[in-house]
Enzyme design. Structure first.
Site, PDB file in Angstrom:
ATOM      1  CB  CYS B 133      -0.920  -0.016   1.222  1.00 45.65           C
ATOM      2  SG  CYS B 133      -1.905   1.477   1.402  1.00 45.65           S
ATOM      3  CB  CYS B 136      -0.418   2.328   4.102  1.00 47.89           C
ATOM      4  SG  CYS B 136      -1.967   1.743   3.434  1.00 47.89           S
ATOM      5  CG  ASP B 137       3.204   0.878   4.448  1.00 44.60           C
ATOM      6  OD1 ASP B 137       2.754   1.325   5.516  1.00 44.60           O
ATOM      7  OD2 ASP B 137       2.974  -0.271   4.049  1.00 44.60           O
TER       8      ASP B 137
END
Lengths: 309, 309
Positions: B133, B136-137
């Site tokens: 993701c 997200c990251d």
């Protein structure tokens, strides 16, 4: 003049969530807030239903979100509310008392305000026995005595909701008939711990540290009455802060809430709305956050990949 | 047989948020989870974008949400996944390996799973350099060297997204042409810090504490190659965990995601869906939570005031 990719109107949970996502995504983002960052959630005595934060005061939650935003590098101008929006062109203008900002996209997260009854003690005891939200604060009154003020659908829903938690629920209405749906009125009549106080006008809310008494004027008997209670839920309606958006051509529903789709899009390209100002049926911190995130990512897609649907 | 007002399938952020709201509202609620409460967010190395919790590991966030649910009195059966849903009747049945439960309403919050490439090191380094993701990251790899694996829209979007954060982004595709929209392919070509590695099959992901190397097979030169990287973003698709729902007649879109409206309703009365299993365009913890809340309150309305729209 300053140029932005995204201007967010309002720094409550929806606006701050949008700010965090937009800033992290690399959009040049500015959040404008007429008061201080955090939003009206700061008024809630206790928030037990924002998943992940077990027991926080509304003020703590507001502060945590504001702090989180600042840590994420979100640029927030506090005490600088928008005064005019010009949204129709590709480059949009947001005016405040201090400046005029140009931007590619706008997220409107200006929230709503509960209508007050306007009696002595109402503001003084807000968050200390006076609440405007049954779902938010009801569980704090488990096995206690509460009063709901109002006579419309939301007042009756709140009364029914509270009757499953509180020991006794009274509902005071200034008329002698409810303006609510039949099914709700019937449901109310079937609950043993609910009593309706017809034709009562609240004149004052009193207490010491927290609420302990309400003073009524009984319009039928023309007498002054007092009722001992632990909490008062004012349910005389709320209004979205959508006036500026409406003036700028953003479509609202019959109650003034901004109409959005699943992507938080409004009727104007590049203009999104999130949180309590929208027509989404649920008005909770957790839903406002979700909508703010979706709006920011949609604004990101609009700015960074305009040809990609 | 046990009787419930609401059964929630899955204890990730959406399911737990729904559980907290439903239980607090007084619905007799049961959450069924095939693994442990918390959901796949537990795999994320660091979560910086769940508003209010500034910097937590995915595991900490999952644990906080699970703990919050338990404190709110939510009944969760861990290691008891649903095996069959019967949803068409007014009283619905959810079967597991252990029991058959009857319920008035169901919230499906069973999430999705990222497709893996299936090479040595991929599982070992998940959360330590291997991510699924970008949103997200990505910010964890600011000014570092990352590799994206894949060739579809989501791989290209992730590559573009990462190119604004990371120093260098390479994208490895096993074919010699992308299967993505033209605008994305063009946008990719315009970025100076992106390099495309055509006709490469990833054979292994290697490292010490975290990822530091990827081994390829070059299908054109038929040679084995090595690339030094700090992170690998696998973007070869994801799949919703919607099989049981689909078998029970819940309508899904062409990719298998459950179709929901603004109220999180599915095509079956009393059946709702929330989070990554739905066709909502955004798949984030904050949006899953918002959807879980909305689904629970809609289920509450369905059970407690069936005649009130």
């Amino acid at each position: 003049m300053e140029d932005c990719d995204l201007i967010i109107i309002g720094a409550g949970p929806a606006g701050l969530a949008a700010g965090i996502y937009a800033t992290r995504s690399g959009l040049k983002t500015l959040v404008l807030e007429e008061k201080i960052a955090g939003g009206t959630i700061a008024d809630a005595p206790l928030v037990e239903n924002y998943p992940g934060l077990m027991k926080v005061t509304g003020l703590e939650l507001a502060q945590k979100m504001a702090e989180h935003s600042k840590l994420a590098g979100v640029k927030i101008h506090e005490f600088e509310g928008a005064t005019k929006l010009e949204l129709k062109d590709e480059i949009k203008t947001v005016k405040t008392g201090r400046a005029a900002y140009q931007t590619r996209t706008v997220v409107i997260a200006s929230g709503s305000h509960y209508r007050e009854i306007g009696v002595p003690g109402e503001r003084e005891f807000r968050g200390r026995g006076v609440s405007y939200c049954g779902i938010c604060d009801g569980p704090l009154f488990k096995d206690k005595r509460v009063l709901v003020v109002g006579g419309g659908n939301s007042a009756l829903i709140t009364t029914l909701y509270l009757s499953e938690l509180a020991a006794e629920v009274k509902i005071a209405h200034r008329r002698d008939v409810f303006r609510a749906e039949e099914a709700l009125v019937k449901a109310l009549a079937n609950r043993k711990n609910i009593e309706v106080l017809w034709s009562r006008e609240v004149q004052a809310i009193q207490g010491e540290k927290t609420v302990n008494k309400v003073v009524f004027y009984n319009k039928k008997s023309e007498a002054k009455e007092e009722l001992s209670v632990d909490g008062v839920f004012v349910q005389v309606g709320e209004s979205p802060n959508s006036q500026l958006a409406k003036e700028a051509g953003v479509e609202v529903d019959e109650h003034g809430y901004i109409k959005v789709d699943m992507f938080q899009k409004t009727n104007i390209a590049g203009v999104y709305a999130a949180g309590d100002v929208t027509n989404h049926p649920v008005k909770q911190v957790g839903t406002a956050v979700g909508q703010g995130i979706a709006a920011a990512l949609e604004a990101y897609a609009f700015v960074k990949r305009p040809y990609y649907k």
